[in-house]
Write an enzyme that holds these catalytic residues in place. Structure first.
Site, PDB file in Angstrom:
ATOM      1  CG  ASP A  59      -1.891   1.142   1.283  1.00 21.47           C
ATOM      2  OD1 ASP A  59      -1.718   2.114   0.520  1.00 21.47           O
ATOM      3  OD2 ASP A  59      -2.845   1.083   2.087  1.00 21.47           O
ATOM      4  CB  SER A 137      -3.904  14.923 -13.491  1.00 20.23           C
ATOM      5  OG  SER A 137      -5.086  15.217 -14.230  1.00 20.23           O
ATOM      6  CE1 TYR A 150      -6.830  11.698  -9.915  1.00 18.31           C
ATOM      7  CE2 TYR A 150      -7.248  13.587 -11.345  1.00 18.31           C
ATOM      8  CZ  TYR A 150      -6.633  12.364 -11.114  1.00 18.31           C
ATOM      9  OH  TYR A 150      -5.815  11.825 -12.073  1.00 18.31           O
ATOM     10  CB  ALA A 152      -6.615  19.440  -3.895  1.00 16.85           C
ATOM     11  CB  SER A 153      -4.385  14.641  -4.740  1.00 16.28           C
ATOM     12  OG  SER A 153      -4.909  14.178  -5.983  1.00 16.28           O
ATOM     13  CE  LYS A 154      -3.111  12.286  -9.935  1.00 12.59           C
ATOM     14  NZ  LYS A 154      -2.024  11.277  -9.894  1.00 12.59           N
TER      15      LYS A 154
END
Length: 271
Positions: A59, A137, A150, A152-154
């Site tokens: 993980d 992305s 999503y 924000a994470s990229k």
């Protein structure tokens, strides 16, 4: 030797990138949260030309797992040349509708999952003058309704690795990949659930995988795939109001279509 990690259950660009590395004769370490998914991938990579392939179940959002699979790669092959950070998950929906902590998992996998492996791999990559290929992305720099977590994470991934370049100089090459919408399990699920309008043309995952490996091996700093999608960046910078209007219109159109569908659906007959 290339270390590649992903989270997927179907043949995706990440898996196809493994095959592209195999065709180049690379030894591979493949990482997935479910190791039993990797058996067929390992066999196919060997058939395509990889001299040696091992699979590790881990993980990526857990520090101890990230340390373990990097150590397994170095112990088996004695070196590490490429690290491909492409594990990722997505969640769609508006903030007002969120009732659980699922969005936190998005950041744990998409952002911290890349940081942990990079931290443990960096000493070995510095020694080999290796490369890091990180899959971000287009949505890391272009806003998208209902995909805020999503996005924000990229965005965090892009900014972190741009900063990391300044820290390590030219010792390790870093290629930041910002794909547009690619035909994948994630895009299929979003469209199937009807939560996101996929109005941008989808690129084939085969073409995307080839471009990623070619760009990473060449040592490019950035890869936008497909290349035409980069025109969205100046649109966002120069015409932010237009981008915001279009995004809001997309949400409104979806809501109207949903209400219309409910209204027109046949009602059960009561006798």
């Amino acid at each position: 030797m290339c270390l590649e990690k992903w989270c997927s259950s179907q043949e995706q660009p990440q898996e196809l990138a493994s095959y592209e590395y195999a065709k180049r004769g690379a030894c591979l370490v493949l990482v997935d949260i479910k190791e039993d998914r990797l058996g067929a991938v390992v066999e196919k990579a060997r058939n395509l030309g990889s001299p040696d392939v091992i699979a590790v179940g881990a993980d990526v959002s857990k520090v101890e797992d990230s340390e373990r699979f990097v150590r397994a790669a170095v112990d088996h092959f004695g070196r590490l040349d490429h690290l491909v950070n492409n594990a990722g998950i997505g969640v769609s929906g508006q903030l007002k509708d969120m009732k659980n902590l699922l969005p936190r998992r998005v950041m744990d996998v998409n952002f911290w999952g890349t940081i942990y492996s990079t931290h443990f791999a960096l000493p070995h990559l510095t020694k080999s003058k290796g490369k890091i290929i990180v899959i971000a992305s287009t949505l890391g720099w272009y806003p998208a309704p209902k995909l805020g977590f999503y996005v924000a994470s990229k965005a965090a991934v892009i900014n972190f690795y741009e900063s990391l370049r300044s820290e390590i100089g030219g010792d390790v090459g870093i290629t930041i990949v910002t794909p547009g919408l690619i035909k994948s399990e994630m895009s299929d699920n979003l469209a199937k659930k009807g939560k996101v309008d996929l109005i941008i043309p989808l690129e084939s995952k085969e073409a995307c995988a080839k471009a990623i490996v070619k760009s990473g091996c060449r040592g490019d700093k950035y890869l936008v795939e497909p290349s035409w999608i980069r025109v969205l960046y100046p649109c966002k910078v120069l015409y932010p109001e237009v981008v915001e209007f279009c995004n809001h219109w997309a949400i409104y159109r979806r809501q109207v279509a949903s209400k219309s569908s409910l209204t027109q659906s046949p009602q059960p007959k009561i006798e």
